[in-house]
Write an enzyme that holds these catalytic residues in place. Sequence first.
Site, PDB file in Angstrom:
ATOM      1  CE1 TYR A 169      -3.817   2.352   0.755  1.00  0.00           C
ATOM      2  CE2 TYR A 169      -2.402   3.215   2.501  1.00  0.00           C
ATOM      3  CZ  TYR A 169      -3.529   3.321   1.706  1.00  0.00           C
ATOM      4  OH  TYR A 169      -4.370   4.395   1.865  1.00  0.00           O
ATOM      5  CE  LYS A 173      -3.361   5.239  -1.266  1.00  0.00           C
ATOM      6  NZ  LYS A 173      -4.444   5.914  -2.028  1.00  0.00           N
TER       7      LYS A 173
END
Length: 265
Positions: A169, A173
């Site tokens: 994740y 990002k």
Amino acid sequence: MTEQTQGGTPAQGGARVPDSGKVALITGASRGIGYGVAESFIARGDRVCITGRNEDALKEAVERLGSDRAIGVAGKAHDEAHQAAAVERVMEEFGRVDFLVNNAGTNPVFGPMADLDLNVARKVYETNVVSALGFAQLTWKAWQKENGGAIVNVASLAGISASPFIGAYGMSKAAMVNLTLQLAHEFAPRVRVNAIAPAVVKTKFAEALYEGREAEAAAAYPLARLGVPEDIGGAAAFLTSAQSDWITGQTLVIDGGIFLNAGVA
């Protein structure tokens, strides 16, 4: 294209907010951060098109936001057909798309990077990054290239720091932060592109990071609480307002001060 309702939209206390004439497309907005952004935009008089995977949840969100101000398009963010359908619908309904907020995201894995399934990594990147680029391309071509506007990418504090157990994740990002820079450079001066990097916000998406231990988690923050969707909604509203007209290519960290603790034993 529908005619704009005269007199604006109801606000808290029964007052009516003048219609801004502006329209936003917000992905992943049936709940959580995306829904908070939609609320903030509607509160200032914008109209919104929200997307989400679950059609029933999306319908409920539209009803809560007000069907005179909001529409919804169900689908998976990484599906190019869904991206095209969402932009087509907002243009048909409102005739413009001034603002894009890329909020849709996924984090289906929790564990060390050394054991990360590469197919899962591809899924995370496809949903969190490639879909944002797809929506940006479409809104640019449909309206923003000729008429201007603003894009806000919802990144994460995980994208600018080490992120134990949510490395896939965080990696995606970090890519969102760089995507923001690339689009800000390419789309200037017509369209401003910025990102928001929140720390932990109290949403269903982030429950695993604080469930059952919220007080303990909040104690680590100098401001002594976790974030709420309204915190991010207010920031997105600012970054798409005239007050931020000389801001582009930036990532706004919204973290309750947690970064102040960096390096403290």
